[in-house]
Design an enzyme around this catalytic site. Structure first.
Site, PDB file in Angstrom:
ATOM      1  CB  VAL A   9       7.180   2.395  -7.615  1.00  0.00           C
ATOM      2  CG1 VAL A   9       7.386   2.519  -9.106  1.00  0.00           C
ATOM      3  CG2 VAL A   9       8.412   2.835  -6.847  1.00  0.00           C
ATOM      4  CE  LYS A  10       9.554   4.410  -2.759  1.00  0.00           C
ATOM      5  NZ  LYS A  10      10.319   3.774  -3.769  1.00  0.00           N
TER       6      LYS A  10
END
Length: 174
Positions: free
Chosen positions: A145-146
């Site tokens: 999710v980065k």
């Protein structure tokens, strides 16, 4: 990967690890955080930003945030400093850099280590300078999710050779 991170962040040194939580943990260890130490942390963050302090036996102290940026409020940091304060973990919320000039000045004035949790801000610049080369240590995450993902992974960047040597040792269990 470490060389590429140094190019992107303009930091002198980078240490790659298994994940962003491990990066925060060894940054706290390299900062010398231990029992009886307090570390000022953001009140809006993933648990790892405060847990890294607990892993080392320290006490996280939660600072207020700026309601316009959702980043840690430098004035709140200043008010929370005690003789037990050893460091500040400032989180770049939603990839938006914290007020690094002001927070660095506060840390310098009180001889505190600044750890920037830049899990979401690889590639961000602050006043034209890449994130990763400003704080004493900056941590990154490559979780799915980065901003930049490797499936998992993390890193710590620094310009301080002594911290770099500690980080390298800690990465391989000292």
């Amino acid at each position: 990967l470490e060389r590429k991170l140094c190019e992107i962040t303009e930091a002198k040194y980078a240490v790659v690890l298994s994940n962003g939580t491990a990066a925060l943990h060894i940054a706290a260890m390299a900062a010398g955080i231990g029992e009886g130490d307090e570390v000022i942390v953001s009140s809006i963050t993933f648990a790892a930003s405060a847990n890294c302090v607990l892993y080392c036996g320290g006490t996280p102290v939660f600072a207020d945030i700026n309601p316009n940026t959702y980043n840690i409020d430098p004035e709140s940091v200043r008010k929370l400093i005690t003789p037990k304060t050893k460091a500040v973990v400032a989180v770049d919320f939603t990839g938006q850099a914290v007020e690094l000039d002001e927070i660095r000045a506060i840390c310098k004035e009180h001889n505190l280590i600044l750890i920037e949790d830049a899990a979401h801000s690889l590639g961000t610049k602050y006043n034209g300078q890449p994130i990763g080369s400003i704080a004493d240590m900056t941590t990154f995450s490559f979780h799915p999710v980065k901003t930049v993902t490797g499936g998992e992974g993390g890193a710590v960047t620094t310009n301080d050779e002594k911290l770099y040597k500690k980080l390298r040792l800690l990465r391989t269990h000292g």
